[in-house]
Write a protein that holds these residues in place. Structure first.
Motif, PDB file in Angstrom:
ATOM      1  N   GLY A 172      10.062   5.014  -6.221  1.00  0.00           N
ATOM      2  CA  GLY A 172       9.731   3.607  -6.429  1.00  0.00           C
ATOM      3  C   GLY A 172       9.510   2.886  -5.113  1.00  0.00           C
ATOM      4  N   ALA A 173      10.359   3.187  -4.131  1.00  0.00           N
ATOM      5  CA  ALA A 173      10.224   2.567  -2.815  1.00  0.00           C
ATOM      6  C   ALA A 173       8.912   2.966  -2.154  1.00  0.00           C
ATOM      7  N   ILE A 174       8.585   4.249  -2.273  1.00  0.00           N
ATOM      8  CA  ILE A 174       7.360   4.743  -1.633  1.00  0.00           C
ATOM      9  C   ILE A 174       6.123   4.161  -2.312  1.00  0.00           C
ATOM     10  N   GLN A 175       6.195   3.890  -3.592  1.00  0.00           N
ATOM     11  CA  GLN A 175       5.076   3.241  -4.271  1.00  0.00           C
ATOM     12  C   GLN A 175       4.819   1.854  -3.661  1.00  0.00           C
ATOM     13  N   ALA A 176       5.919   1.127  -3.421  1.00  0.00           N
ATOM     14  CA  ALA A 176       5.776  -0.191  -2.788  1.00  0.00           C
ATOM     15  C   ALA A 176       5.236  -0.063  -1.366  1.00  0.00           C
ATOM     16  N   LEU A 177       5.716   0.937  -0.630  1.00  0.00           N
ATOM     17  CA  LEU A 177       5.232   1.152   0.738  1.00  0.00           C
ATOM     18  C   LEU A 177       3.746   1.515   0.748  1.00  0.00           C
ATOM     19  N   THR A 178       3.342   2.321  -0.217  1.00  0.00           N
ATOM     20  CA  THR A 178       1.937   2.730  -0.303  1.00  0.00           C
ATOM     21  C   THR A 178       1.031   1.516  -0.497  1.00  0.00           C
ATOM     22  N   GLU A 179       1.465   0.612  -1.351  1.00  0.00           N
ATOM     23  CA  GLU A 179       0.666  -0.596  -1.603  1.00  0.00           C
ATOM     24  C   GLU A 179       0.533  -1.465  -0.358  1.00  0.00           C
ATOM     25  N   GLU A 180       1.488  -1.339   0.558  1.00  0.00           N
ATOM     26  CA  GLU A 180       1.455  -2.126   1.792  1.00  0.00           C
ATOM     27  C   GLU A 180       0.910  -1.338   2.978  1.00  0.00           C
ATOM     28  N   GLY A 181       0.453  -0.109   2.732  1.00  0.00           N
ATOM     29  CA  GLY A 181      -0.069   0.726   3.809  1.00  0.00           C
ATOM     30  C   GLY A 181       1.008   1.254   4.740  1.00  0.00           C
ATOM     31  N   LEU A 182       2.257   1.353   4.226  1.00  0.00           N
ATOM     32  CA  LEU A 182       3.376   1.767   5.078  1.00  0.00           C
ATOM     33  C   LEU A 182       3.896   3.167   4.752  1.00  0.00           C
ATOM     34  N   ALA A 183       3.353   3.800   3.719  1.00  0.00           N
ATOM     35  CA  ALA A 183       3.851   5.123   3.336  1.00  0.00           C
ATOM     36  C   ALA A 183       3.633   6.119   4.468  1.00  0.00           C
ATOM     37  N   GLY A 184       4.677   6.848   4.801  1.00  0.00           N
ATOM     38  CA  GLY A 184       4.617   7.807   5.899  1.00  0.00           C
ATOM     39  C   GLY A 184       4.995   7.213   7.240  1.00  0.00           C
ATOM     40  N   LYS A 185       5.022   5.880   7.306  1.00  0.00           N
ATOM     41  CA  LYS A 185       5.411   5.204   8.545  1.00  0.00           C
ATOM     42  C   LYS A 185       6.881   4.791   8.519  1.00  0.00           C
ATOM     43  N   VAL A 186       7.443   4.718   7.326  1.00  0.00           N
ATOM     44  CA  VAL A 186       8.845   4.344   7.147  1.00  0.00           C
ATOM     45  C   VAL A 186       9.615   5.562   6.651  1.00  0.00           C
ATOM     46  N   ILE A 187      10.742   5.860   7.271  1.00  0.00           N
ATOM     47  CA  ILE A 187      11.576   6.985   6.855  1.00  0.00           C
ATOM     48  C   ILE A 187      12.216   6.656   5.506  1.00  0.00           C
ATOM     49  N   VAL A 188      12.119   7.596   4.544  1.00  0.00           N
ATOM     50  CA  VAL A 188      12.720   7.394   3.222  1.00  0.00           C
ATOM     51  C   VAL A 188      13.564   8.610   2.868  1.00  0.00           C
ATOM     52  N   THR A 189      14.811   8.367   2.478  1.00  0.00           N
ATOM     53  CA  THR A 189      15.705   9.452   2.062  1.00  0.00           C
ATOM     54  C   THR A 189      15.667   9.591   0.540  1.00  0.00           C
TER      55      THR A 189
END
Length: 377
Positions: free
Chosen positions: A266-283
């Protein structure tokens, strides 16, 4: 012997048994009376008389029946637990009755009551709410049925056995992964997404995370920008939390400590929409297939692999022993607020892109072609 004399003798025998059962407080008086009546008939008549023969009740099957009450089957992880557990029990010649509550405490209690009515020999519960299922344990004990709490602890009752992974260690592995990535001379800006408040494990994960993070927070090396609990572990709840964190702080954070793979998704979905996926570390945690794929792709940094085959097969073994009233070895004990519950704790492994193949793929938990589809011809 005439039918009348035989029936008089049987009636006398039943009267005697009734008095004994009442005097001793027996629970199965009807069954006891029938057994004695049958013995009297056998002893009194020299041969079977079709006119007076009384049929003995059918013998109870020796096949053990294990009840499995599950919080939910909506998540991939729990479907795997069910299948592995069922296969192991059936391989031992026993039967499994499975009920799923769809994360509803009322339904789960009804499911347990149904399993009790079906006279299971042992009950395994994966609780939605550990506190709410205390009543289920009490009801099972009233029926003489032992209870194993599977992966999540049932609190506030005289629980028989608890089987889980070291959930405090899960949180510690997640937090240590982040602590190792604090920039030299700087600090890690962090968003924390906890699990469901109703799940005692979520609190244990947080406890483990805090063990690592609190000293770092106090030293100014970690800054928590936003934190919240994800209702029922829902990915959409985690997405909302991440959206709220971005709204409040903008894209200026380094990591999201998500307590499981569903909330990580769910967090990565939000990051993807903001162009942040892969730039923010997610556990994450659970080594879900989607999470392993995200790790291979670089949008999720890590997960905690809790070998589901280990816990499911071990639960089946322990449940069968409980059903047979065999002695068990539990080297640990965990307080559930009322008693120190005998507990069996299983090992866990931190998984990153570097060791995906050596862990979840090598164990057969995930297939190479599923985790790394782009590498297949």
């Amino acid at each position: 012997m005439s039918a009348r004399i035989l029936l008089v003798l049987v009636s006398c025998a039943l009267s005697v048994v009734t008095g004994l059962v009442i005097a001793r407080g027996g629970a199965n008086d009807a069954e006891a009376r029938m057994r004695v009546a049958t013995e009297v008939i056998k002893q009194v008549r020299g041969q079977k008389d079709p006119e007076t023969a009384i049929q003995e009740p059918p013998a109870k099957s020796n096949r053990l029946v294990i009840g499995l009450s599950m919080d939910t089957l909506k998540e991939e992880r729990w479907q795997g637990d069910r299948d592995l557990f069922t296969a192991k029990v059936q391989a031992a010649g026993a039967e499994v009755k499975v009920q799923s509550a769809n994360s509803n405490d009322v339904i789960q209690l009804q499911n347990v009551e149904s399993l009790i009515t079906q006279k299971v020999d042992a009950l395994v519960i994966i609780p939605h709410d550990g506190a709410a299922m205390a009543k289920a344990v009490n009801l099972a004990h009233e029926a003489g049925i032992p209870v194993l709490s599977y992966d999540r602890l049932i609190t506030g009752c005289d629980l028989d056995l608890y089987l889980t992974f070291d959930n405090v260690k899960v949180g510690e592995l997640q937090a240590k992964f982040l602590a190792d990535r604090i920039p030299a001379g700087g600090k890690l800006r962090l968003v924390r997404i906890y699990g469901a408040k109703t799940d005692n494990n979520a609190k244990l994960f947080k406890q483990g995370q805090d063990n690592i993070l609190q000293p770092l927070i106090a030293a100014g090396k970690v800054e928590v920008l936003f934190e919240d609990w994800a209702e029922d572990w829902k990915p959409e709840s985690a997405k909302k939390i991440t959206n709220a964190a971005i709204t409040k702080n903008g894209p200026n954070f380094d990591a999201i400590l998500a307590s499981n793979d569903g909330t990580a998704g769910g967090a990565i979905q939000a990051l993807t929409e903001e162009g942040l996926a892969g730039k923010v570390i997610v556990t994450g945690q659970d080594a879900d297939l989607a999470a392993c794929q995200r790790i291979a792709q670089g949008t999720q940094a890590m997960t905690v692999y809790k070998p589901i085959q280990s816990i499911a097969t071990k639960a089946a073994e322990l449940a069968l022993k409980l059903a047979q009233r065999k002695p068990l070895v539990a080297r640990d004990a965990i307080s559930n607020g009322q008693v120190d519950v005998p507990s069996v704790l299983l090992d866990i492994v931190a998984v990153t892109k570097e060791n995906l193949r050596e862990t979840v793929v090598k164990d057969g938990f995930r297939k190479e072609a599923e985790v790394f589809p782009s590498t297949q011809q």
